[in-house]
Design a protein around this motif. Structure first.
Motif, PDB file in Angstrom:
ATOM      1  N   GLU A  66      -3.766  -3.627  -5.592  1.00 54.45           N
ATOM      2  CA  GLU A  66      -3.053  -2.428  -5.162  1.00 54.45           C
ATOM      3  C   GLU A  66      -3.609  -1.206  -5.885  1.00 54.45           C
ATOM      4  OE1 GLU A  66       1.109  -4.856  -4.206  1.00 54.45           O
ATOM      5  OE2 GLU A  66       1.108  -3.271  -5.719  1.00 54.45           O
ATOM      6  N   GLY A  69       4.677  -3.091   2.528  1.00 55.42           N
ATOM      7  CA  GLY A  69       3.944  -4.303   2.197  1.00 55.42           C
ATOM      8  C   GLY A  69       4.244  -5.416   3.170  1.00 55.42           C
ATOM      9  N   HIS A 119       5.911   3.204  -0.111  1.00 62.78           N
ATOM     10  CA  HIS A 119       5.081   2.011  -0.024  1.00 62.78           C
ATOM     11  C   HIS A 119       5.559   1.135   1.133  1.00 62.78           C
ATOM     12  CE1 HIS A 119       3.712   2.930  -4.124  1.00 62.78           C
ATOM     13  NE2 HIS A 119       2.853   1.932  -4.043  1.00 62.78           N
ATOM     14  N   GLN A 151       0.844  -1.191   0.000  1.00 56.14           N
ATOM     15  CA  GLN A 151       0.000   0.000   0.000  1.00 56.14           C
ATOM     16  C   GLN A 151       0.880   1.241   0.000  1.00 56.14           C
ATOM     17  OE1 GLN A 151      -2.149   0.893   3.680  1.00 56.14           O
ATOM     18  NE2 GLN A 151      -1.056  -0.746   4.741  1.00 56.14           N
TER      19      GLN A 151
END
Length: 422
Positions: free
Chosen positions: A351, A394, A392, A183
């Motif tokens: 995503e 993850g 990001h 994300q």
């Protein structure tokens, strides 16, 4: 022209060198932060200026890089974005892209500085002048800016949890076994001093593959703990990370955290899955029978987290070029999941942002044929021209994943970045 100098003030030299290098429109540096690593070639590697460069945004990138390296037997530095997956596979990247970085960017520098211990190797047309300029640089003249960025997320907590549950339905159906679901956190209309932010991040979260890349207003500020792929002679090394736990200030509690991570069956299972994927990727480039796991479930402690790291190695086929070897393993399995193609297809579906440089690789090719690339994680990407900032995070989603814990792991991984930006 190469000259060797000596310095007993490593920290001061490091800070002066970085600020001197940042005066160039294109610069790159890699900092090992003195971590013990049998495959590291330096403590600090700095490159500035451009003799030649290769920038691409479409198909054929690895072939172009192959030709570029064949024509230029020198140090070549740069990055490969995650979306080069589309170059070798029938895949697409249609999610939002606010950063607008090229798919890859490599350059041959005008000046190279390699620091190992108290030795400083400077390769340039005027090494003595550069050495003088670095030593005369006044750190007291650096102005500190009050920099704050309003960080937003592409997912609310609830949306993230629902998405993980939707992904787990694919795992139940047998579409995949595991996926690294990421994300984006971002800030718009924000102005930062990239070098100052990188310096704070590197102090708060020192890692063996910390790196800083800038070119014409595009910045990569990385506190990566992970090696993607390295070559030393004929040996190829990959060190995937799967398994994360937080640090504790109390020494006994911290040791308990390490032990719990090592004994966690879910984390061990994730690590084994990715090790098997990496082994399979390396067989495409390896001499028959040479792929082996040098270390399984290695526990390594960093300032923010404990990580479970495995090391997979092989002997490279003589017939393959370095870009071909990298292409055979790209993107790295730790950032995709298994099976690799299906995991990347589902990542694209669920995503909400194009990954771009995130979960790609940043590193260098050396004149002797060696190379070393990190995994671009724990990294801030910044477009100074559009004033858009992004990072990001993850985590690996399996059937046994607890969506709440996966969300908390993402927050933990982004903690150092959030701190330096807030």
């Amino acid at each position: 022209m190469l000259r060797i100098f000596h310095s007993d003030c490593r920290d001061t030299l490091k800070h002066k060198s970085l600020h001197w290098a940042d005066s160039f429109s294109t610069a790159c540096f890699f900092d090992s932060n003195q971590y013990a690593d049998p495959y590291s070639a330096f403590d600090l590697f700095i490159a500035t200026g451009v003799k030649k460069e290769l920038i691409h945004t479409g198909k054929g990138s690895f072939n172009e890089l192959d030709s570029f390296l064949a024509e230029n037997k020198s140090y070549v530095l740069g990055y490969l974005s995650y979306d080069l997956k589309n170059d070798s596979e029938d895949l697409v990247s249609n999610n939002l892209d606010h950063l607008k970085f090229p798919e890859f960017h490599f350059f041959i520098p005008e000046t190279i500085i390699l620091i190992k211990g108290n030795e400083v190797h400077i390769e340039s047309e005027q090494p003595e002048e550069i050495w003088r300029a670095i030593n005369e640089f006044e750190l007291s003249n650096i102005e500190s800016a009050d920099q704050k960025s309003k960080i937003q997320s592409r997912f609310s907590r609830g949306e993230y949890l629902d998405t993980v549950k939707a992904i787990q339905k694919h795992i139940q159906r047998g579409d995949i076994y595991e996926i690294n679901f990421c994300q984006e956190f971002y800030a718009e209309n924000t102005s930062i001093n990239p070098l100052e932010i990188f310096s704070k991040l590197n102090k708060l979260s020192p890692t063996p593959f910390a790196s800083y890349f800038k070119s014409d207003g595009l910045y990569v500020l990385s506190a990566s703990p992970e090696r993607f792929l390295s070559r030393r002679g004929s040996k190829i090394i990959s060190q995937p990370i799967k398994g994360t736990s937080s640090r504790k200030t109390n020494a006994i509690q911290d040791e308990n955290q390490k032990r719990a991570l090592l004994e966690n069956e879910k984390e061990r299972s994730e690590n084994v899955m990715i090790v098997d994927l990496v082994r399979n990727d390396l067989t495409k480039s390896a001499k028959e029978g040479t792929v082996k796991v040098e270390e399984l479930f290695g526990l390594y402690s960093f300032k923010q987290v404990h990580q479970m790291i495995s090391t997979v190695v092989c002997e490279a086929k003589e017939s393959l070029s370095n870009p071909q070897i990298i292409s055979n393993t790209f993107p790295m399995g730790s950032m995709t999941g298994a099976p690799k193609i299906s995991a990347m297809q589902l990542a694209e579906k669920y995503e909400r942002s194009k990954r771009g440089v995130y979960s790609g690789a940043l590193g260098y090719f050396a004149p002797n044929g060696d190379f070393d690339f990190n995994v671009v994680i724990r990294t801030i990407l910044y477009n100074e021209n559009s004033k858009y900032l992004s990072f990001h995070v993850g985590s690996a989603i399996t059937l046994d994943s607890d969506p709440e814990k996966e969300y908390e792991e993402c927050i933990l991984k982004g903690k150092a970045i959030t701190e330096v930006l807030s």
